[in-house]
Design a protein around this motif. Sequence first.
Motif, PDB file in Angstrom:
ATOM      1  N   CYS A   6      -2.643  -2.496  -5.109  1.00 36.57           N
ATOM      2  CA  CYS A   6      -2.379  -3.936  -5.103  1.00 36.57           C
ATOM      3  C   CYS A   6      -1.830  -4.338  -6.470  1.00 36.57           C
ATOM      4  O   CYS A   6      -2.438  -4.046  -7.505  1.00 36.57           O
ATOM      5  CB  CYS A   6      -3.657  -4.708  -4.799  1.00 36.57           C
ATOM      6  SG  CYS A   6      -3.381  -6.497  -4.696  1.00 36.57           S
ATOM      7  N   VAL A   7      -0.655  -4.991  -6.470  1.00 38.41           N
ATOM      8  CA  VAL A   7      -0.024  -5.392  -7.730  1.00 38.41           C
ATOM      9  C   VAL A   7      -0.044  -6.900  -7.948  1.00 38.41           C
ATOM     10  O   VAL A   7       0.440  -7.377  -8.969  1.00 38.41           O
ATOM     11  CB  VAL A   7       1.421  -4.854  -7.841  1.00 38.41           C
ATOM     12  CG1 VAL A   7       1.416  -3.333  -7.881  1.00 38.41           C
ATOM     13  CG2 VAL A   7       2.291  -5.372  -6.712  1.00 38.41           C
ATOM     14  N   GLY A   8      -0.588  -7.656  -6.995  1.00 37.03           N
ATOM     15  CA  GLY A   8      -0.691  -9.099  -7.179  1.00 37.03           C
ATOM     16  C   GLY A   8      -0.243  -9.890  -5.983  1.00 37.03           C
ATOM     17  O   GLY A   8      -0.157  -9.376  -4.863  1.00 37.03           O
ATOM     18  N   ASP A   9       0.070 -11.142  -6.234  1.00 29.38           N
ATOM     19  CA  ASP A   9       0.439 -12.099  -5.202  1.00 29.38           C
ATOM     20  C   ASP A   9       1.932 -12.009  -4.913  1.00 29.38           C
ATOM     21  O   ASP A   9       2.753 -12.137  -5.822  1.00 29.38           O
ATOM     22  CB  ASP A   9       0.081 -13.508  -5.672  1.00 29.38           C
ATOM     23  CG  ASP A   9       0.086 -14.530  -4.564  1.00 29.38           C
ATOM     24  OD1 ASP A   9       0.966 -14.464  -3.679  1.00 29.38           O
ATOM     25  OD2 ASP A   9      -0.784 -15.403  -4.596  1.00 29.38           O
ATOM     26  N   GLU A  93      -0.231  -8.255   2.696  1.00 25.17           N
ATOM     27  CA  GLU A  93      -1.362  -8.628   3.545  1.00 25.17           C
ATOM     28  C   GLU A  93      -2.056  -9.816   2.899  1.00 25.17           C
ATOM     29  O   GLU A  93      -2.516  -9.706   1.758  1.00 25.17           O
ATOM     30  CB  GLU A  93      -2.338  -7.456   3.685  1.00 25.17           C
ATOM     31  CG  GLU A  93      -1.727  -6.227   4.341  1.00 25.17           C
ATOM     32  CD  GLU A  93      -2.628  -5.010   4.284  1.00 25.17           C
ATOM     33  OE1 GLU A  93      -3.698  -5.068   3.626  1.00 25.17           O
ATOM     34  OE2 GLU A  93      -2.253  -3.985   4.871  1.00 25.17           O
ATOM     35  N   ASP A  94      -2.129 -10.930   3.626  1.00 26.72           N
ATOM     36  CA  ASP A  94      -2.762 -12.152   3.095  1.00 26.72           C
ATOM     37  C   ASP A  94      -2.187 -12.518   1.727  1.00 26.72           C
ATOM     38  O   ASP A  94      -2.932 -12.842   0.798  1.00 26.72           O
ATOM     39  CB  ASP A  94      -4.280 -11.984   3.012  1.00 26.72           C
ATOM     40  CG  ASP A  94      -4.904 -11.768   4.368  1.00 26.72           C
ATOM     41  OD1 ASP A  94      -4.442 -12.395   5.345  1.00 26.72           O
ATOM     42  OD2 ASP A  94      -5.846 -10.957   4.467  1.00 26.72           O
ATOM     43  N   ILE A  99       1.865  -1.617  -3.098  1.00 27.80           N
ATOM     44  CA  ILE A  99       2.991  -0.696  -3.268  1.00 27.80           C
ATOM     45  C   ILE A  99       2.459   0.730  -3.228  1.00 27.80           C
ATOM     46  O   ILE A  99       1.414   1.033  -3.815  1.00 27.80           O
ATOM     47  CB  ILE A  99       3.722  -0.944  -4.608  1.00 27.80           C
ATOM     48  CG1 ILE A  99       4.236  -2.382  -4.673  1.00 27.80           C
ATOM     49  CG2 ILE A  99       4.872   0.047  -4.789  1.00 27.80           C
ATOM     50  CD1 ILE A  99       4.825  -2.753  -6.015  1.00 27.80           C
ATOM     51  N   SER A 100       3.213   1.600  -2.541  1.00 25.79           N
ATOM     52  CA  SER A 100       2.809   3.009  -2.475  1.00 25.79           C
ATOM     53  C   SER A 100       2.908   3.649  -3.858  1.00 25.79           C
ATOM     54  O   SER A 100       3.762   3.307  -4.660  1.00 25.79           O
ATOM     55  CB  SER A 100       3.660   3.777  -1.464  1.00 25.79           C
ATOM     56  OG  SER A 100       5.021   3.747  -1.814  1.00 25.79           O
ATOM     57  N   SER A 101       2.013   4.589  -4.093  1.00 26.68           N
ATOM     58  CA  SER A 101       1.966   5.244  -5.410  1.00 26.68           C
ATOM     59  C   SER A 101       2.940   6.413  -5.535  1.00 26.68           C
ATOM     60  O   SER A 101       3.113   6.951  -6.619  1.00 26.68           O
ATOM     61  CB  SER A 101       0.557   5.725  -5.692  1.00 26.68           C
ATOM     62  OG  SER A 101       0.141   6.663  -4.710  1.00 26.68           O
TER      63      SER A 101
END
Length: 107
Positions: A6-9, A93-94, A99-101
């Motif tokens: 998760c990298v943020g909004d 999502e929401d 992002i995939s690693s």
Amino acid sequence: MSDFVCVGDARDIAPGTGKPFTVGRFDIAVFNVDGEYFALENVCPHQGSPIADGSLDGPLLTCPWHAWCFDVRSGQMTLGDFSEISQFHVRVEDDRMWISSEPKVRT
């Protein structure tokens, strides 16, 4: 198999813009094309420019250093099939962006 980070909004990347992130060992640029998100390695294959600083016109990205152009939907150079930028999977999502690693596997 690639993990997602998760990298943020997602709302922090306005349509027509890009933003850089570090995910694992990769610098990644995420672009918002009319509410659809695309992630590429944040380095131009020509001379290493950070592509997140480039200009976006629809899905077409122009490198800020030497004006090489790429389609953010595929990572392919627009002027021929001799260069491409690695792509990464993006999920929202929401309003949270993941992002995939690891880069997508080209087929």
